[in-house]
Design an enzyme around this catalytic site. Structure first.
Site, PDB file in Angstrom:
ATOM      1  N   ASP A 294       0.884  -1.292  -0.067  1.00  0.00           N
ATOM      2  CA  ASP A 294       0.018   0.006  -0.026  1.00  0.00           C
ATOM      3  C   ASP A 294       0.890   1.459  -0.056  1.00  0.00           C
ATOM      4  O   ASP A 294       1.602   1.372   0.890  1.00  0.00           O
ATOM      5  CB  ASP A 294      -0.765   0.009   1.228  1.00  0.00           C
ATOM      6  CG  ASP A 294      -2.051   1.158   1.213  1.00  0.00           C
ATOM      7  OD1 ASP A 294      -2.092   2.065   0.619  1.00  0.00           O
ATOM      8  OD2 ASP A 294      -3.048   0.777   2.136  1.00  0.00           O
ATOM      9  N   ARG A 296      -0.244   4.342  -0.454  1.00  0.00           N
ATOM     10  CA  ARG A 296      -0.940   5.544  -0.253  1.00  0.00           C
ATOM     11  C   ARG A 296      -0.176   6.399   0.955  1.00  0.00           C
ATOM     12  O   ARG A 296       0.059   5.834   1.916  1.00  0.00           O
ATOM     13  CB  ARG A 296      -2.324   5.383   0.102  1.00  0.00           C
ATOM     14  CG  ARG A 296      -3.055   4.782  -1.196  1.00  0.00           C
ATOM     15  CD  ARG A 296      -4.453   4.406  -0.735  1.00  0.00           C
ATOM     16  NE  ARG A 296      -4.418   3.146   0.157  1.00  0.00           N
ATOM     17  CZ  ARG A 296      -5.498   2.390   0.428  1.00  0.00           C
ATOM     18  NH1 ARG A 296      -6.694   2.898   0.076  1.00  0.00           N
ATOM     19  NH2 ARG A 296      -5.731   1.402   1.168  1.00  0.00           N
TER      20      ARG A 296
HETATM   21  N1  LIG Z   1      -2.268  -1.903  -6.671  1.00  0.00           N
HETATM   22  C1  LIG Z   1      -3.524  -2.243  -6.594  1.00  0.00           C
HETATM   23  N2  LIG Z   1      -4.577  -1.444  -6.296  1.00  0.00           N
HETATM   24  C2  LIG Z   1      -5.731  -1.945  -6.484  1.00  0.00           C
HETATM   25  C3  LIG Z   1      -6.197  -3.251  -6.548  1.00  0.00           C
HETATM   26  N3  LIG Z   1      -7.383  -3.420  -6.713  1.00  0.00           N
HETATM   27  C4  LIG Z   1      -7.842  -2.225  -6.202  1.00  0.00           C
HETATM   28  N4  LIG Z   1      -6.941  -1.447  -5.923  1.00  0.00           N
HETATM   29  C5  LIG Z   1      -6.911   0.256  -5.404  1.00  0.00           C
HETATM   30  O1  LIG Z   1      -7.270  -0.037  -4.064  1.00  0.00           O
HETATM   31  C6  LIG Z   1      -7.571   1.037  -3.579  1.00  0.00           C
HETATM   32  C7  LIG Z   1      -8.721   0.593  -2.760  1.00  0.00           C
HETATM   33  O2  LIG Z   1      -8.201   0.290  -1.639  1.00  0.00           O
HETATM   34  P1  LIG Z   1      -8.898  -1.121  -1.063  1.00  0.00           P
HETATM   35  O3  LIG Z   1      -7.488  -1.875  -0.184  1.00  0.00           O
HETATM   36  O4  LIG Z   1      -9.779  -1.815  -1.621  1.00  0.00           O
HETATM   37  O5  LIG Z   1      -9.503  -0.486   0.416  1.00  0.00           O
HETATM   38  P2  LIG Z   1      -9.250   0.386   1.344  1.00  0.00           P
HETATM   39  O6  LIG Z   1      -9.442   1.694   1.060  1.00  0.00           O
HETATM   40  O7  LIG Z   1      -7.786  -0.025   2.087  1.00  0.00           O
HETATM   41  O8  LIG Z   1     -10.160  -0.150   2.615  1.00  0.00           O
HETATM   42  P3  LIG Z   1     -11.784   0.186   2.622  1.00  0.00           P
HETATM   43  O9  LIG Z   1     -11.880   1.665   3.132  1.00  0.00           O
HETATM   44  O10 LIG Z   1     -12.200  -0.901   3.551  1.00  0.00           O
HETATM   45  O11 LIG Z   1     -12.310   0.207   1.230  1.00  0.00           O
HETATM   46  C8  LIG Z   1      -8.234   1.789  -4.834  1.00  0.00           C
HETATM   47  O12 LIG Z   1      -7.259   2.826  -5.130  1.00  0.00           O
HETATM   48  C9  LIG Z   1      -8.170   0.825  -5.909  1.00  0.00           C
HETATM   49  O13 LIG Z   1      -7.640   1.516  -7.185  1.00  0.00           O
HETATM   50  C10 LIG Z   1      -5.265  -4.141  -6.807  1.00  0.00           C
HETATM   51  O14 LIG Z   1      -5.194  -5.318  -7.290  1.00  0.00           O
HETATM   52  N5  LIG Z   1      -3.784  -3.771  -6.996  1.00  0.00           N
END
Ligand SMILES: Nc1nc2c(ncn2[C@@H]2O[C@H](COP(=O)(O)OP(=O)(O)OP(=O)(O)O)[C@@H](O)[C@H]2O)c(=O)[nH]1
Ligand SMILES: [Zn+2]
Length: 362
Positions: A294, A296
């Protein structure tokens, strides 16, 4: 003189340079280096780089582990470029797309000892430009003459490290009323960071009191899920369910953070999807590309909340790490509100992996 670009301005320019295939000059304590992104470097420029010195290809420790290359460092590996290596070779080391088809890239010779700081800065710069985290570096004595001669962007590495670690100032550029399906009483606010990075948005539903904890969602952009209705993730349904709940309660705030692909950008996310088609899960795919699970940064989201006057939230999320990270940024999360929607037969494995490896609550 205000017409000379400041360091943050030059850093922003450097990201564009790298995306277009232009090298930048990084200046460190013990010397300088010309640094170009592996993903965008063309053959002619590679030949010009070679004429200046012996290049290395800096990759992350994650990518080096996949390639079974010795990193000799927790962060980066410096792969020595063989004389015959062309841009195709460089891209094959940087990009795992064909790892399974052509498993042996090496043995790769890697540098040990010496100063790795420029390689680290260069890779961080590639990540922040949303490129593959792999950079070709050629050592230079100091880089001043070359910069004056060519106009290439020249940056002091230590200051770049410090700047990239900072949260940029973020200011509201404009806000307007925007009736949406979930609520006719919605406003969209556009926030613009001072470092020239991506704009982020806030959707304010109703007129939430600043004195009570607000129902909030920090939504990370997912073009495939939010816009196209991808069945591979749960983002689209989560986005709509969050807005619907705010509409039903009459107030709330949703931050739409342009951190596509958990901060790696859409092109890299599509590379990750392609690896997932080869059998790797969402976390393994990120690692093979050279990224962390992650990437972010929620500090900018916290700044946006603070800027709007929200200090306490009821956070819609299934991700306990998000609660912790937001709390660490000084926003009090008084409650975690689950957001379980959108499971399909295509994303079942993805959701299970997030639960197993990233601590999401099912
Ligand atoms: N690198 C990567 N990013 C992904 C993938 N699938 C979804 N995303 C990205 O993951 C992000 C969403 O994060 P999530 O991990 O689904 O959820 P979260 O924000 O951590 O947690 P929640 O608040 O529960 O949704 C978005 O930016 C999506 O574009 C993937 O397979 N690989
Ligand atoms: Zn998604």
């Amino acid at each position: 003189m205000s017409l000379v670009p400041s360091l943050p301005e030059r850093l922003s320019r450097a990201r564009s340079d790298l995306r277009m295939g232009l090298p930048v000059i990084l200046v460190g304590e013990g010397g300088a280096a010309l640094a170009a992104a592996a993903e965008t470097l063309g053959a002619e420029r590679l030949a010009d780089l070679r004429a200046l010195g012996a290049p290395v290809l800096a990759i992350t420790r994650r990518r080096a582990d996949t390639l079974r290359a010795r990193a000799y460092s927790a962060h980066v590996a410096r792969v020595v470029l063989p004389d015959a290596a062309d841009v195709g070779w460089i891209r094959a080391v940087a990009d795992p797309a064909d790892d399974l088809k052509v498993p042996l890239k090496g043995p790769l010779e890697t540098g040990r000892g010496g100063d790795e700081s420029l390689a680290r800065t260069a890779v961080a710069l590639a990540k922040s430009a949303r490129l593959l985290p792999a950079m070709v570096l050629v050592p230079l004595a100091d880089g001043t003459v070359l910069s004056e001669h060519t106009g290439l962007t020249r940056l002091p590495a230590a200051a770049v490290d410090a700047l990239m670690g900072d949260v940029p100032d973020v200011a509201e550029a404009i806000a307007a009323r925007l009736p949406v399906e979930a609520s006719e009483r919605a406003r969209l606010r556009v926030f613009r960071p001072g470092d020239g990075g991506e704009e982020h948005y806030a959707v304010e539903i109703g007129r939430p009191s600043r004195d009570r904890p607000v129902l909030a969602r920090l939504h990370s952009a997912c073009f495939t899920g939010d816009v196209l209705g991808s069945l591979k993730c749960d983002c689209g349904p989560q986005l709509r369910a969050a807005l619907a709940q705010m509409g039903a309660e009459g107030e709330g705030v949703l931050l739409y953070l342009n951190q596509e692909g958990r901060g790696i950008g859409l092109a890299n996310k599509m590379r990750a999807y392609s690896l997932q088609d080869q059998g790797f899960d969402t976390v393994e795919a990120n690692h093979r590309l050279g990224f962390e699970d992650d990437e972010r940064d929620f500090r900018i989201g916290a700044e946006m909340l603070r800027g709007m006057g929200f200090a306490r939230v009821r956070l819609l999320t299934n991700n306990p790490a998000k609660v912790e990270r937001l709390s660490a940024c000084g926003i009090e999360v008084v409650e975690r509100v689950p957001l379980k929607v959108g499971e399909t037969r295509f994303n079942h494995h993805y959701l299970a992996t997030k639960a197993k490896k990233s601590g999401h609550l099912l």
